[in-house]
Design an enzyme around this catalytic site. Structure first.
Site, PDB file in Angstrom:
ATOM      1  N   ASP A 203       0.821  -1.050   0.124  1.00 46.81           N
ATOM      2  CA  ASP A 203       0.144  -0.068   0.197  1.00 46.81           C
ATOM      3  C   ASP A 203       0.939   1.243   0.075  1.00 46.81           C
ATOM      4  OD1 ASP A 203      -2.802   1.142   0.579  1.00 46.81           O
ATOM      5  OD2 ASP A 203      -1.873   1.805   2.146  1.00 46.81           O
ATOM      6  N   GLU A 248      14.808 -13.779   0.803  1.00 43.30           N
ATOM      7  CA  GLU A 248      15.002 -14.945   1.837  1.00 43.30           C
ATOM      8  C   GLU A 248      14.269 -16.396   1.564  1.00 43.30           C
ATOM      9  OE1 GLU A 248      14.200 -13.377   5.706  1.00 43.30           O
ATOM     10  OE2 GLU A 248      15.750 -11.815   5.334  1.00 43.30           O
TER      11      GLU A 248
HETATM   12  C1  NOJ Z   1      -4.269   3.206  -0.807  1.00 37.74           C
HETATM   13  C2  NOJ Z   1      -5.371   2.176  -0.600  1.00 37.74           C
HETATM   14  O1  NOJ Z   1      -5.755   1.481  -1.934  1.00 37.74           O
HETATM   15  C3  NOJ Z   1      -6.539   2.973   0.044  1.00 37.74           C
HETATM   16  O2  NOJ Z   1      -7.706   2.248   0.087  1.00 37.74           O
HETATM   17  C4  NOJ Z   1      -6.319   3.389   1.527  1.00 37.74           C
HETATM   18  O3  NOJ Z   1      -7.223   4.441   1.752  1.00 37.74           O
HETATM   19  C5  NOJ Z   1      -4.931   4.266   1.344  1.00 37.74           C
HETATM   20  N1  NOJ Z   1      -4.062   3.675   0.416  1.00 37.74           N
HETATM   21  C6  NOJ Z   1      -4.527   4.665   2.726  1.00 37.74           C
HETATM   22  O4  NOJ Z   1      -3.986   3.197   2.996  1.00 37.74           O
END
Ligand code: NOJ
Length: 532
Positions: A203, A248
């Site tokens: 993310d 790893e």
């Molecule tokens: C990107 C994710 O796809 C989204 O859903 C989220 O709100 C933000 N990052 C924050 O983690």
């Protein structure tokens, strides 16, 4: 599991993104869970994808539906527990499906014990695990704005300092400049790698490197979403550290970066020297819509600007954007772009429900959940035509998308010309074709409003012609071709007569030698079930 020769499985993979809250509910609480997902794994395996990616299922107070993690090494009770997770992974692997998790490295939940400790005192041993800055309670330490609006800083009365959050105040940013944070986060990866997961979608991973001075951003950028342009060089050594953890482990564990930059020249750096991310999302495809020239440009730029060995990751939809059908205002067009995305070089990500031809749900004001209005694409999947559409028990957390009579799994699998069968046919053709999985791309000259390209691997070629025009076009090719898939539903196996119907795409293979049995008898080829 599927793979072509010695190439890592992920290079030409198709990945099915599941939003677990909305996929399937086994315990009747109105929120999807891992057992529900397990019960519907055959739907995914029948579709013919290589892997599933689940949006976060870790423990979370759900301020951002799981993207606010309060414990990385456990499953949130709303989804199940570690035992149900292990069962799911075994069941997926047994069907030849890899399993990817959604790792959230930029921020934790404010309820994570690390942050609870950090905020408890300026002397906390974890104080420096997050970004704390002093100053005047009326004036944030810099001009950064949260991606969700408002300042990226919240004043904390306990210790009378500000903390940084590039998203919600409930999502404080981790300070990756602190080596202890790196070690602790690496351990969270190992926890899941040890349990057998095949990799991670990461993310907003481009946000983790920060200049510890946290300087103001230029005025012209203040009101632009920081995730859309932020590109700090400090992220790259951190990515190399993360990659070395994955390396790893045996078995081609994969990292897929959510890097919200649009220009392939800027995405290029995130592959490093083959020692950072394996795959980086090419989000510009979602901005493009119905635009032949735009797609041609993007394909050319990706081919030219990514490192020669890099694999793009194509995406038409996810849990943050309107569904592709809704964005384009047309299922026909959405299907055409799907054939395109699934025949380009690289991995392709399918957002669960797009294979049912779903549109966004209309979510009344009093049922809205998300802080920034992303509920429509997150609506529950209708499994059955009739209410409650396979969701027995409590009313689901969001309303269903429109028209389950046509757009439910039951209806779509029963109708041979449905969107579901089209996806399945494209995926089947892709699975057995080294050219589509791994081949190089050559764009071909084509009339205005038409995109044509060839994929080649060894002697095998596949040709794709996409007609964005609202009338049929003549696109003669140098050798006789046979249709493998045609979004206008001309049958597979028929001779290509140089004509592509209005708003349609065709996937072709040379008439000589004739296509392999498996390519025309698409429904017989299972997704590598039982292969080692
Ligand atoms: C990107 C994710 O796809 C989204 O859903 C989220 O709100 C933000 N990052 C924050 O983690």
């Amino acid at each position: 599991m599927t793979g072509t020769g010695s190439a890592p499985w992920w290079q030409g993979a198709s990945v099915y993104q599941i939003y677990p809250r909305s996929f399937a509910d086994a315990d009747g609480d109105g929120v999807g869970d891992l057992t529900g997902l397990d019960h519907h794994l055959d739907h995914v395996a029948d579709l013919g994808v290589d892997a599933i990616w689940m949006s976060p299922v870790f423990r979370s107070p759900m301020a951002d539906n799981g993207y606010d993690v309060s414990e990385y090494c456990d499953i949130d009770p709303v989804f199940g527990d570690l035992a149900t997770f292990d069962t799911l992974v075994a069941a997926a692997h047994g069907r030849g499906l890899r399993v990817l998790l959604d790792w959230v490295p930029n921020h934790t939940s404010a309820e994570h014990p690390w942050f609870v400790d950090s905020r408890s005192s300026r002397d906390s041993v974890r104080r420096d695990w997050y970004y704390w800055r002093g100053g005047d309670p009326a004036t944030p330490p810099n001009n950064w704005r949260s991606n969700f609006g408002g300042p990226a800083w919240t004043w904390d009365d306990t210790t009378e300092q500000w903390y940084l959050h590039l998203f919600l105040p409930q999502q404080p940013d981790l300070n990756w400049n602190n080596p202890e944070v790196q070690v602790a986060m690496h351990e969270t990866l190992r926890f899941w790698l040890d349990r057998g997961v095949d990799g991670f979608r990461m993310d907003v991973v481009h946000l983790i490197g920060k200049d510890p001075a946290l300087p103001d951003v230029p005025e012209r950028l203040v009101d632009r979403h920081i995730a859309g342009w932020y590109d700090d060089p400090r992220t790259h050594p951190l990515l190399r550290g993360i990659r070395s953890v994955l390396d790893e482990y045996p078995g081609d564990r994969v990292s897929i970066g959510e890097v919200n930059l649009r220009d392939p020249r800027r995405l290029a750096g995130y592959y490093g020297d083959g020692d950072e991310l394996h795959l980086v999302f090419t989000f510009r495809g979602m901005d493009l819509g119905w635009d032949a020239a735009g797609w041609a440009r993007l394909i050319d730029e990706v081919g030219r600007d990514l490192p020669a060995q890099a694999w793009p990751a194509w995406v038409l939809g996810n849990h943050d954007e309107k569904r592709v059908r809704t964005r384009l205002g047309s299922l026909r067009r959405a299907e055409v772009l799907t054939l395109l995305a699934l025949t380009l070089r690289g991995a392709t990500f399918i957002y669960a429900g797009d294979e049912l031809g779903l549109a966004d749900a209309d979510v009344a004001t009093d049922r809205r959940v998300d802080v920034v209005g992303r509920d429509g694409c997150r609506a529950p999947l209708p499994w059955l035509r009739e209410p409650p559409h396979g969701w027995t028990g409590a009313t689901p957390w969001l309303p269903f998308p429109p028209d389950p009579q046509q757009h439910s799994a039951e209806a779509q699998t029963a109708e041979p010309t449905s969107t579901w069968h089209l996806y399945r046919d494209i995926l089947a053709a892709r699975r057995v074709s080294p050219a589509l999985r791994l081949g190089a791309t050559t764009r071909r000259d084509a009339p205005a409003g038409v995109l044509a390209f060839q994929r080649r691997f060894g002697d095998e070629t596949r040709t794709v012609v996409v007609n964005f025009n609202d009338s049929a076009v003549n696109v003669p090719l140098s050798e006789p071709q046979v249709r493998l898939v045609d979004t206008s539903r001309a049958p597979g196996g028929t001779t290509y007569d140089d004509v592509v119907a209005a708003e349609s795409a065709v996937l072709l293979c040379p008439a000589h030698p004739p296509p392999l049995h498996g390519e025309l008898d698409l429904h017989e080829s299972a997704p590598g079930v039982g292969e080692a």
